[in-house]
Design a protein around this motif. Structure first.
Motif, PDB file in Angstrom:
ATOM      1  N   VAL A   1       0.839  -1.201   0.000  1.00  0.00           N
ATOM      2  CA  VAL A   1       0.000   0.000   0.000  1.00  0.00           C
ATOM      3  C   VAL A   1       0.872   1.249   0.000  1.00  0.00           C
ATOM      4  CG1 VAL A   1      -1.691   1.317   1.326  1.00  0.00           C
ATOM      5  CG2 VAL A   1      -1.914  -1.175   1.136  1.00  0.00           C
ATOM      6  N   GLU A   2       1.963   1.200   0.769  1.00  0.00           N
ATOM      7  CA  GLU A   2       2.851   2.357   0.866  1.00  0.00           C
ATOM      8  C   GLU A   2       3.482   2.685  -0.489  1.00  0.00           C
ATOM      9  OE1 GLU A   2       2.147   0.635   4.729  1.00  0.00           O
ATOM     10  OE2 GLU A   2       2.894  -0.264   2.876  1.00  0.00           O
ATOM     11  N   ARG A   3       3.936   1.650  -1.200  1.00  0.00           N
ATOM     12  CA  ARG A   3       4.552   1.894  -2.504  1.00  0.00           C
ATOM     13  C   ARG A   3       3.511   2.375  -3.515  1.00  0.00           C
ATOM     14  NH1 ARG A   3       9.463   1.281  -4.413  1.00  0.00           N
ATOM     15  NH2 ARG A   3       9.788   0.940  -6.632  1.00  0.00           N
ATOM     16  N   TRP A   4       2.322   1.805  -3.456  1.00  0.00           N
ATOM     17  CA  TRP A   4       1.235   2.238  -4.327  1.00  0.00           C
ATOM     18  C   TRP A   4       0.944   3.723  -4.100  1.00  0.00           C
ATOM     19  CZ3 TRP A   4      -3.958  -0.944  -4.846  1.00  0.00           C
ATOM     20  CH2 TRP A   4      -4.697  -0.421  -5.908  1.00  0.00           C
ATOM     21  N   GLN A   5       0.902   4.131  -2.834  1.00  0.00           N
ATOM     22  CA  GLN A   5       0.629   5.530  -2.511  1.00  0.00           C
ATOM     23  C   GLN A   5       1.732   6.444  -3.037  1.00  0.00           C
ATOM     24  OE1 GLN A   5       0.147   5.216   1.739  1.00  0.00           O
ATOM     25  NE2 GLN A   5      -2.060   4.885   1.610  1.00  0.00           N
ATOM     26  N   LYS A   6       2.979   5.986  -2.956  1.00  0.00           N
ATOM     27  CA  LYS A   6       4.084   6.796  -3.471  1.00  0.00           C
ATOM     28  C   LYS A   6       4.004   6.928  -4.987  1.00  0.00           C
ATOM     29  CE  LYS A   6       7.380   5.746   0.236  1.00  0.00           C
ATOM     30  NZ  LYS A   6       8.637   5.037   0.578  1.00  0.00           N
ATOM     31  N   ILE A   7       3.638   5.845  -5.653  1.00  0.00           N
ATOM     32  CA  ILE A   7       3.539   5.864  -7.113  1.00  0.00           C
ATOM     33  C   ILE A   7       2.452   6.830  -7.579  1.00  0.00           C
ATOM     34  CG2 ILE A   7       2.896   4.462  -9.131  1.00  0.00           C
ATOM     35  CD1 ILE A   7       4.271   2.084  -7.730  1.00  0.00           C
ATOM     36  N   THR A   8       1.349   6.856  -6.847  1.00  0.00           N
ATOM     37  CA  THR A   8       0.193   7.638  -7.282  1.00  0.00           C
ATOM     38  C   THR A   8       0.121   9.031  -6.651  1.00  0.00           C
ATOM     39  OG1 THR A   8      -1.174   6.619  -5.548  1.00  0.00           O
ATOM     40  CG2 THR A   8      -1.167   5.562  -7.702  1.00  0.00           C
ATOM     41  N   ALA A   9       1.048   9.360  -5.775  1.00  0.00           N
ATOM     42  CA  ALA A   9       0.997  10.640  -5.057  1.00  0.00           C
ATOM     43  C   ALA A   9       1.078  11.818  -6.022  1.00  0.00           C
ATOM     44  CB  ALA A   9       2.136  10.721  -4.050  1.00  0.00           C
ATOM     45  N   GLU A  10       0.421  12.888  -5.637  1.00  0.00           N
ATOM     46  CA  GLU A  10       0.512  14.122  -6.415  1.00  0.00           C
ATOM     47  C   GLU A  10       1.964  14.617  -6.403  1.00  0.00           C
ATOM     48  OE1 GLU A  10      -1.783  15.696  -8.233  1.00  0.00           O
ATOM     49  OE2 GLU A  10      -3.200  14.056  -7.808  1.00  0.00           O
ATOM     50  N   GLN A  11       2.426  15.073  -7.554  1.00  0.00           N
ATOM     51  CA  GLN A  11       3.807  15.523  -7.669  1.00  0.00           C
ATOM     52  C   GLN A  11       3.853  17.017  -7.944  1.00  0.00           C
ATOM     53  OE1 GLN A  11       6.384  13.587  -7.205  1.00  0.00           O
ATOM     54  NE2 GLN A  11       5.606  11.507  -7.420  1.00  0.00           N
TER      55      GLN A  11
ATOM     56  N   CYS B   1       5.416  19.302  -9.873  1.00  0.00           N
ATOM     57  CA  CYS B   1       6.285  19.175 -11.041  1.00  0.00           C
ATOM     58  C   CYS B   1       5.650  19.888 -12.234  1.00  0.00           C
ATOM     59  CB  CYS B   1       6.491  17.693 -11.349  1.00  0.00           C
ATOM     60  SG  CYS B   1       7.505  17.354 -12.799  1.00  0.00           S
ATOM     61  N   ASP B   2       6.484  20.475 -13.080  1.00  0.00           N
ATOM     62  CA  ASP B   2       6.029  21.023 -14.362  1.00  0.00           C
ATOM     63  C   ASP B   2       6.042  19.877 -15.370  1.00  0.00           C
ATOM     64  OD1 ASP B   2       5.658  22.232 -16.799  1.00  0.00           O
ATOM     65  OD2 ASP B   2       7.065  23.865 -16.441  1.00  0.00           O
ATOM     66  N   PHE B   3       4.885  19.236 -15.528  1.00  0.00           N
ATOM     67  CA  PHE B   3       4.838  18.027 -16.355  1.00  0.00           C
ATOM     68  C   PHE B   3       5.007  18.330 -17.835  1.00  0.00           C
ATOM     69  CE2 PHE B   3       2.746  16.460 -12.481  1.00  0.00           C
ATOM     70  CZ  PHE B   3       3.521  15.338 -12.264  1.00  0.00           C
ATOM     71  N   THR B   4       4.669  19.531 -18.250  1.00  0.00           N
ATOM     72  CA  THR B   4       4.906  19.904 -19.646  1.00  0.00           C
ATOM     73  C   THR B   4       6.399  19.929 -19.936  1.00  0.00           C
ATOM     74  OG1 THR B   4       2.879  21.225 -19.696  1.00  0.00           O
ATOM     75  CG2 THR B   4       4.533  21.675 -21.396  1.00  0.00           C
ATOM     76  N   ALA B   5       7.148  20.545 -19.029  1.00  0.00           N
ATOM     77  CA  ALA B   5       8.605  20.597 -19.195  1.00  0.00           C
ATOM     78  C   ALA B   5       9.217  19.202 -19.070  1.00  0.00           C
ATOM     79  CB  ALA B   5       9.206  21.535 -18.154  1.00  0.00           C
ATOM     80  N   LEU B   6       8.677  18.417 -18.129  1.00  0.00           N
ATOM     81  CA  LEU B   6       9.194  17.057 -17.961  1.00  0.00           C
ATOM     82  C   LEU B   6       8.989  16.236 -19.225  1.00  0.00           C
ATOM     83  CD1 LEU B   6      10.342  14.826 -16.093  1.00  0.00           C
ATOM     84  CD2 LEU B   6       7.980  14.311 -15.450  1.00  0.00           C
ATOM     85  N   ARG B   7       7.825  16.358 -19.808  1.00  0.00           N
ATOM     86  CA  ARG B   7       7.526  15.579 -21.013  1.00  0.00           C
ATOM     87  C   ARG B   7       8.456  15.955 -22.167  1.00  0.00           C
ATOM     88  NH1 ARG B   7       4.469  13.809 -25.081  1.00  0.00           N
ATOM     89  NH2 ARG B   7       3.105  12.047 -24.624  1.00  0.00           N
TER      90      ARG B   7
ATOM     91  N   TRP C   1       8.551   7.816 -10.939  1.00  0.00           N
ATOM     92  CA  TRP C   1       7.128   7.988 -10.676  1.00  0.00           C
ATOM     93  C   TRP C   1       6.595   9.257 -11.343  1.00  0.00           C
ATOM     94  CZ3 TRP C   1       8.359   6.858  -4.895  1.00  0.00           C
ATOM     95  CH2 TRP C   1       8.558   5.481  -4.742  1.00  0.00           C
ATOM     96  N   LYS C   2       7.403  10.284 -11.423  1.00  0.00           N
ATOM     97  CA  LYS C   2       7.005  11.478 -12.166  1.00  0.00           C
ATOM     98  C   LYS C   2       6.927  11.172 -13.663  1.00  0.00           C
ATOM     99  CE  LYS C   2       9.065  14.794  -8.924  1.00  0.00           C
ATOM    100  NZ  LYS C   2      10.130  15.811  -8.747  1.00  0.00           N
ATOM    101  N   PHE C   3       7.943  10.467 -14.161  1.00  0.00           N
ATOM    102  CA  PHE C   3       7.970  10.125 -15.586  1.00  0.00           C
ATOM    103  C   PHE C   3       6.719   9.352 -15.999  1.00  0.00           C
ATOM    104  CE2 PHE C   3       8.742   6.648 -18.569  1.00  0.00           C
ATOM    105  CZ  PHE C   3       9.035   7.364 -19.724  1.00  0.00           C
ATOM    106  N   GLN C   4       6.279   8.412 -15.150  1.00  0.00           N
ATOM    107  CA  GLN C   4       5.107   7.607 -15.500  1.00  0.00           C
ATOM    108  C   GLN C   4       3.876   8.463 -15.778  1.00  0.00           C
ATOM    109  OE1 GLN C   4       5.215   4.780 -12.100  1.00  0.00           O
ATOM    110  NE2 GLN C   4       5.081   3.192 -13.654  1.00  0.00           N
ATOM    111  N   LYS C   5       3.790   9.616 -15.143  1.00  0.00           N
ATOM    112  CA  LYS C   5       2.622  10.480 -15.307  1.00  0.00           C
ATOM    113  C   LYS C   5       2.562  11.131 -16.687  1.00  0.00           C
ATOM    114  CE  LYS C   5       2.153  11.408 -10.345  1.00  0.00           C
ATOM    115  NZ  LYS C   5       0.983  10.546 -10.166  1.00  0.00           N
TER     116      LYS C   5
END
Length: 395
Positions: free
Chosen positions: A188-198, A200-206, A287-291
């Motif tokens: 559950v803890e890892r799932w929460q970390k994976i799905t947590a709000e980040q 981050c500037d996702f446009t720049a990341l992408r 985890w950010k990249f996955q988003k």
């Protein structure tokens, strides 16, 4: 029960999948009223401890092992250190059961089981026969013999998939009546970390990985032959054509020697400009990249289970896998993902193209996967199944 666990890796020492498995299983075993004492190897940046360190309810003992000599000498030394430490521990308090993880701790597990008359349960996470598609040289034969001895001596053997149950019967002559299938899970803890709000500037990341109008496909894991990455590269020309050049492949993981061969393959296929090799990526960054990704692909030739598939489930990433090993048990075809023919670039390409072109269908698979993650791969349920295996040693 008071359980003595033996594993050559435990966080922060992470080499393969055993580390995470051990770290996520045993806290749930503790919650069920049992006491777990884990002997493992100290990470280079963690000092050895002469007293208990309690990690999520687990009593952890980190031993140091000399790094002199080649790997198999190191394994022998590690087992000797484990036995010496365990003897002192067992003089202070008795144990009801030994739980050993893979061939690396075979010598210490059997010695302690015999000397102190303690039942032994072994978890086999993978076999040398499976990894190498047979036993072909003395190195592989050495490991194979250790696996044989461990499974023969253990009272019960746990495997992570029905596929592995069959493999142990074929490769190690370990009967199904002696083996129990307990899937791997995701905490559950890892799932929460994976799905947590980040934050981050996702446009720049992408934009680090692809153009704004490009779909992002990714593979994450070890960069080795058995992971089938070369098949994914062979599928890319067809994917690029079908997507009108609007696609990018990101390959995440370590394995520099083999990565060089894959880079040459991408160049020869004319898709080098469509493939990015990132090397190692820390969890938080991944985890950010996955988003910003559209599809995960795991085209393995050999895969006892496939924890990476569970992490894709958690991240709501549609995924395509090959029908090898335990992957078809984890990923239900057309329900929680797409299962394609192993070592078949055309089949793999077709699966990826379908996900990228039909976003509604891809989303339905990801939604179904979330349900499976809760119902089939929750560690509290898997811990109960493991406990039931332990109890078979006393009936």
């Amino acid at each position: 029960m008071r359980i003595l666990a033996l594993a050559w890796e435990f966080p922060p020492r992470i080499i393969g999948g055993i580390s995470r498995h051990v770290a996520e299983l045993y806290p749930e075993i503790v919650k069920r009223g049992h006491e777990v004492h884990l002997i493992t190897v100290a990470a280079s940046d963690v000092p050895p401890l002469e007293i208990n360190e309690v990690v999520d309810g687990i009593y952890v003992y980190r031993i140091t092992v000399s790094t002199d000599g080649e790997f198999f000498q190191w394994v022998v030394g590690m087992n000797a250190c484990m036995v010496n430490f365990a003897r002192q521990l067992l003089q202070e308090q008795s144990m009801d059961l030994i739980h050993a993880h893979d061939w690396l701790v075979e010598e210490s597990a059997i010695a302690l089981s015999q000397d102190f008359n303690i039942p032994l349960v072994a978890t086999i996470h993978a076999t040398e026969y499976g990894r190498c598609n047979g036993i072909h040289n003395d190195t592989q034969r050495y490991i194979h013999q250790r696996e044989l001895k461990l499974t023969q001596f253990a009272q019960r053997v746990i495997v992570c998939s029905e596929y592995m149950q069959g493999e142990l019967q074929r490769a190690l002559n370990c009967p199904p009546t002696k083996t129990d299938v307990v899937y791997n899970g995701l905490s559950v803890e890892r799932w929460q970390k994976i799905t947590a709000e980040q934050d981050c500037d996702f446009t720049a990341l992408r934009q680090k990985y692809a153009e704004p109008d490009e779909s992002i496909i990714y593979y994450v894991g070890r960069i080795t032959y058995e992971k089938g990455i070369y098949i994914l590269l062979n599928a890319m020309p067809k994917i690029v054509a079908a997507m009108n050049d609007k696609v990018r492949l990101v390959i995440i993981g370590t394995g520099e020697a083999y990565a060089i061969l894959l880079q040459r393959q991408a160049w020869d296929l004319g898709i080098y400009h469509k493939v990015l090799f990132t090397g190692f990526m820390a969890d938080a960054e991944f985890w950010k990249f996955q988003k910003v990704a559209n599809c995960a692909v795991f085209p393995s030739l050999y895969e006892p289970f496939g924890i990476v598939a569970l992490e894709s489930f958690a991240a709501k990433i549609p995924l395509v896998v090959s029908n090898t090993g335990g992957l078809p048990e984890v990923v239900r075809d057309q329900v929680t993902g797409i299962v394609t023919k192993v070592n078949d670039a055309d089949s793999l390409a077709a699966g990826i193209i379908r996900l990228l072109k039909d976003q509604a269908y891809a989303k339905s698979l990801a939604d179904n996967a979330q349900i499976d993650l809760k119902e089939r791969f929750a560690w509290d349920r898997l811990a109960a199944q493991t406990e039931a295996v332990f109890q078979k040693c006393f009936t």
